[in-house]
Design a protein around this motif. Structure first.
Motif, PDB file in Angstrom:
ATOM      1  N   THR A  21      48.965   8.507  51.183  1.00 59.79           N
ATOM      2  CA  THR A  21      48.486   9.858  50.846  1.00 59.79           C
ATOM      3  C   THR A  21      49.635  10.850  50.784  1.00 59.79           C
ATOM      4  O   THR A  21      49.704  11.684  49.873  1.00 59.79           O
ATOM      5  N   ALA A  22      50.531  10.759  51.769  1.00 58.26           N
ATOM      6  CA  ALA A  22      51.674  11.668  51.792  1.00 58.26           C
ATOM      7  C   ALA A  22      52.559  11.467  50.573  1.00 58.26           C
ATOM      8  O   ALA A  22      53.053  12.434  49.967  1.00 58.26           O
ATOM      9  N   LEU A  23      52.768  10.205  50.175  1.00 52.83           N
ATOM     10  CA  LEU A  23      53.599   9.920  49.008  1.00 52.83           C
ATOM     11  C   LEU A  23      52.993  10.493  47.742  1.00 52.83           C
ATOM     12  O   LEU A  23      53.700  11.091  46.907  1.00 52.83           O
ATOM     13  N   ILE A  24      51.670  10.333  47.595  1.00 50.53           N
ATOM     14  CA  ILE A  24      50.984  10.880  46.417  1.00 50.53           C
ATOM     15  C   ILE A  24      51.098  12.399  46.378  1.00 50.53           C
ATOM     16  O   ILE A  24      51.367  12.995  45.335  1.00 50.53           O
ATOM     17  N   LEU A  25      50.901  13.032  47.541  1.00 47.70           N
ATOM     18  CA  LEU A  25      51.001  14.490  47.600  1.00 47.70           C
ATOM     19  C   LEU A  25      52.415  14.973  47.298  1.00 47.70           C
ATOM     20  O   LEU A  25      52.608  15.988  46.610  1.00 47.70           O
ATOM     21  N   ILE A  26      53.424  14.245  47.790  1.00 49.14           N
ATOM     22  CA  ILE A  26      54.816  14.621  47.509  1.00 49.14           C
ATOM     23  C   ILE A  26      55.114  14.503  46.021  1.00 49.14           C
ATOM     24  O   ILE A  26      55.746  15.395  45.419  1.00 49.14           O
ATOM     25  N   LEU A  27      54.664  13.398  45.409  1.00 47.60           N
ATOM     26  CA  LEU A  27      54.882  13.217  43.973  1.00 47.60           C
ATOM     27  C   LEU A  27      54.171  14.296  43.169  1.00 47.60           C
ATOM     28  O   LEU A  27      54.736  14.858  42.218  1.00 47.60           O
ATOM     29  N   ALA A  28      52.930  14.603  43.553  1.00 51.51           N
ATOM     30  CA  ALA A  28      52.189  15.646  42.847  1.00 51.51           C
ATOM     31  C   ALA A  28      52.866  17.004  43.005  1.00 51.51           C
ATOM     32  O   ALA A  28      52.975  17.779  42.042  1.00 51.51           O
ATOM     33  N   ALA A  29      53.342  17.294  44.214  1.00 52.17           N
ATOM     34  CA  ALA A  29      54.015  18.573  44.448  1.00 52.17           C
ATOM     35  C   ALA A  29      55.311  18.675  43.656  1.00 52.17           C
ATOM     36  O   ALA A  29      55.644  19.748  43.120  1.00 52.17           O
ATOM     37  N   SER A  30      56.043  17.550  43.542  1.00 55.29           N
ATOM     38  CA  SER A  30      57.291  17.575  42.777  1.00 55.29           C
ATOM     39  C   SER A  30      57.034  17.795  41.286  1.00 55.29           C
ATOM     40  O   SER A  30      57.782  18.526  40.621  1.00 55.29           O
ATOM     41  N   ILE A  31      55.959  17.185  40.790  1.00 53.14           N
ATOM     42  CA  ILE A  31      55.616  17.384  39.374  1.00 53.14           C
ATOM     43  C   ILE A  31      55.222  18.837  39.123  1.00 53.14           C
ATOM     44  O   ILE A  31      55.674  19.453  38.148  1.00 53.14           O
ATOM     45  N   VAL A  32      54.390  19.385  40.014  1.00 52.09           N
ATOM     46  CA  VAL A  32      53.965  20.782  39.858  1.00 52.09           C
ATOM     47  C   VAL A  32      55.161  21.720  39.960  1.00 52.09           C
ATOM     48  O   VAL A  32      55.276  22.697  39.198  1.00 52.09           O
ATOM     49  N   ALA A  33      56.080  21.427  40.897  1.00 49.40           N
ATOM     50  CA  ALA A  33      57.252  22.283  41.066  1.00 49.40           C
ATOM     51  C   ALA A  33      58.131  22.284  39.817  1.00 49.40           C
ATOM     52  O   ALA A  33      58.697  23.325  39.443  1.00 49.40           O
ATOM     53  N   ARG A  34      58.242  21.119  39.155  1.00 52.15           N
ATOM     54  CA  ARG A  34      59.057  21.053  37.942  1.00 52.15           C
ATOM     55  C   ARG A  34      58.379  21.719  36.759  1.00 52.15           C
ATOM     56  O   ARG A  34      59.033  22.303  35.888  1.00 52.15           O
TER      57      ARG A  34
END
Length: 282
Positions: A21-34
């Motif tokens: 779950t944490a990995l998915i959230l980190i990936l999603a946050a990185s995509i949104v940040a970019r």
């Protein structure tokens, strides 16, 4: 000893679930940040204007039109084949059908085939043999073959997940196989079938490699389905890899692609809600 082992397994599974779950959230946050800066600079001009300077300026209106045409044609092409396989699987569910075994084998084989192979084979058959050339139609037909095993497998799983009572009660009422399938089974599995096609749409929208060889690179507004057309995913690839100074519009195009997927998902949820209210699905 067995109790302690069970506790260790529960802890490990909990850690694995938390880590995933944490990995998915980190990936999603990185995509949104970019994509967030690009999304903040989005406007109607970018959506409705023609591309300029090789895509560095202007908008992506022809790209959106080509993308929507390819998506609609590919899904409409895949739909009857998906329904046909589901119906044949339903009527032969308790039989040792050689044809059904062959179909399942072909589905698994197609699902594991690299997309670049679909692109080469699609252009050779639809583009050269059938004479469609680089066109929206060639790209759509190739994409239909690509997403077909995905749609069929998800749809079959949704049908097989239904309780056997649906089939038994239909037989007890004397319903024909055709009536039982289209009036009982399909409405009961309809939400899962819609999800399968939404995921298939997302899969089709994100495809790049196969479309490079089939629908082409053209940035012009397509006048018909026999004209070449560039999808959003191909446009993002071209701007990011081949066009110096095109990174900003590449991020904007990626934001549009994500928004398009969200719109499709939201529309499907809205339609399912309306259909449930009218009793058209379970």
């Amino acid at each position: 000893m067995s109790t302690a082992t069970g506790r260790y397994k529960d802890v490990l599974l909990s850690l694995f679930a938390f880590g995933s779950t944490a990995l998915i959230l980190i990936l999603a946050a990185s995509i949104v940040a970019r994509l967030l800066p690009a999304m903040q600079s989005l406007n109607l001009d970018f959506i409705l204007k023609l591309p300029e300077n090789g895509g560095r300026g202007g908008g992506i209106y022809p790209v959106i039109v080509s993308t929507v045409l390819i998506l609609i044609i590919s899904l409409l092409t895949a739909l009857p084949f998906t329904i046909g396989v589901l119906y044949y699987s339903f009527i032969n569910r308790h039989r040792n059908s050689v044809l059904l075994t062959l179909i399942n084998t072909c589905i698994d084989l197609l699902a594991s085939t690299p997309s670049i192979v679909f692109g080469l084979a699609g252009y050779a058959f639809f583009g050269v043999y059938l004479g469609f050339g680089y066109s929206i139609l060639t790209g759509a037909f190739t994409l239909a073959v690509m997403v077909l095993p995905f749609l069929i497998r998800l749809s079959l799983d949704s049908i097989h997940a239904l309780p056997e009572d649906y089939t038994l009660n239909s037989a007890a009422l004397g319903l024909s196989t055709y009536t039982a399938f289209f009036r009982i089974i399909v409405p009961a599995a309809f939400p899962a079938l819609v999800v399968a096609f939404v995921l298939g749409s997302a899969r089709a929208l994100s495809e790049t490699a196969a479309l490079l060889f089939t629908s082409g690179y053209s940035l012009r507004m397509p006048e018909s389905i026999f004209d070449p057309g560039r999808t959003i995913s191909v446009h993002i690839y071209d701007l990011a890899m081949n066009v110096p100074g095109g990174e900003q519009n590449a991020y904007k195009s990626a934001a549009i692609l994500l928004l398009l997927i969200l719109v499709i998902d939201g529309l499907s949820q809205f339609l399912m809600k309306k259909w449930r209210e009218k009793g058209l699905c379970k």
